[in-house]
Design an enzyme around this catalytic site. Sequence first.
Site, PDB file in Angstrom:
ATOM      1  N   GLN A   1       3.033   9.861   1.421  1.00 44.55           N
ATOM      2  CA  GLN A   1       4.305   9.133   1.439  1.00 44.55           C
ATOM      3  C   GLN A   1       5.187   9.453   0.236  1.00 44.55           C
ATOM      4  O   GLN A   1       6.354   9.072   0.215  1.00 44.55           O
ATOM      5  CB  GLN A   1       4.049   7.633   1.515  1.00 44.55           C
TER       6      GLN A   1
ATOM      7  N   GLY B   1       0.840  -1.190   0.000  1.00 41.43           N
ATOM      8  CA  GLY B   1       0.000   0.000   0.000  1.00 41.43           C
ATOM      9  C   GLY B   1       0.873   1.235   0.000  1.00 41.43           C
ATOM     10  O   GLY B   1       2.011   1.205   0.479  1.00 41.43           O
TER      11      GLY B   1
ATOM     12  N   CYS C   1       5.624   0.009   7.745  1.00 37.51           N
ATOM     13  CA  CYS C   1       5.310   1.144   6.871  1.00 37.51           C
ATOM     14  C   CYS C   1       6.563   1.520   6.090  1.00 37.51           C
ATOM     15  O   CYS C   1       7.661   1.563   6.650  1.00 37.51           O
ATOM     16  CB  CYS C   1       4.841   2.316   7.729  1.00 37.51           C
ATOM     17  N   LEU C   2       6.395   1.796   4.804  1.00 38.47           N
ATOM     18  CA  LEU C   2       7.533   2.189   3.969  1.00 38.47           C
ATOM     19  C   LEU C   2       8.197   3.466   4.468  1.00 38.47           C
ATOM     20  O   LEU C   2       9.390   3.668   4.260  1.00 38.47           O
ATOM     21  CB  LEU C   2       7.091   2.354   2.514  1.00 38.47           C
TER      22      LEU C   2
ATOM     23  N   HIS D   1      -3.027   7.324   6.739  1.00 34.79           N
ATOM     24  CA  HIS D   1      -2.051   8.272   6.180  1.00 34.79           C
ATOM     25  C   HIS D   1      -2.748   9.544   5.695  1.00 34.79           C
ATOM     26  O   HIS D   1      -2.186  10.634   5.793  1.00 34.79           O
ATOM     27  CB  HIS D   1      -1.292   7.643   5.005  1.00 34.79           C
TER      28      HIS D   1
ATOM     29  N   HIS E   1      -4.958   1.109   7.166  1.00 41.92           N
ATOM     30  CA  HIS E   1      -3.591   1.626   7.333  1.00 41.92           C
ATOM     31  C   HIS E   1      -3.337   2.787   6.367  1.00 41.92           C
ATOM     32  O   HIS E   1      -2.845   3.845   6.768  1.00 41.92           O
ATOM     33  CB  HIS E   1      -2.591   0.489   7.087  1.00 41.92           C
ATOM     34  N   GLU E   2      -3.679   2.598   5.098  1.00 40.08           N
ATOM     35  CA  GLU E   2      -3.445   3.650   4.100  1.00 40.08           C
ATOM     36  C   GLU E   2      -4.354   4.850   4.331  1.00 40.08           C
ATOM     37  O   GLU E   2      -3.934   5.999   4.163  1.00 40.08           O
ATOM     38  CB  GLU E   2      -3.610   3.097   2.674  1.00 40.08           C
TER      39      GLU E   2
END
Length: 194
Positions: free
Chosen positions: A50, A45, A106-107, A152, A148-149
């Site tokens: 991000q 995701g 998370c990235l 953000h 989760h996304e």
Amino acid sequence: MIYPIVAFGDPILRKPTRFIEKDEMDLKKLSDDMFETMHGASGVGLAAPQIGLNIRIFVVDATPFSRKDDEDDDEPDLSLADFRKTFINPEILEEVGEEWAFEEGCLSIPGIRGDVYRPETVRIRYRDIEWNEHEEEYSGMAARIIQHEYDHLLGKLFVDYLPTLKKQFIKKKLSDISKGNVDADYRMRFSSRK
């Protein structure tokens, strides 16, 4: 085009995002770039903040969860085999069901993982890249990835859900990430290096 991933500590990750206007931008190109960036970082995701954009869009591709990993004892989730979507101007309408834990990462926060409890099912309204509106319900891992996304887009990160003791334990690691002292196998952008 592959964007650098914005690292923990950049203020954009804490800002609520704005809604996108129809025909404001080339959504197909942005979506394709986001998928390319996400795949290049081995993510499932990716949300616009991000990559440094303060707009309401995220992409998901949960197909890795549908394949058997020799090192993993878990069975693949075949329901995720085709779960690859772009969510534009999403709004979560309802989150229901028993909360369950899963170790999230998370990235933007490489090398840190932690158990996060989230409701089992989510109902979401969003637009696709053709600007068609959808209202759909997802459960299990698909719901978790969406939640989760979506966080953000609200300026929330998975580490916000961790217990106080765990937060204290990772405090130095988070500080190191924000300063650029982290190893990641993808390009990152650090606010401290601007």
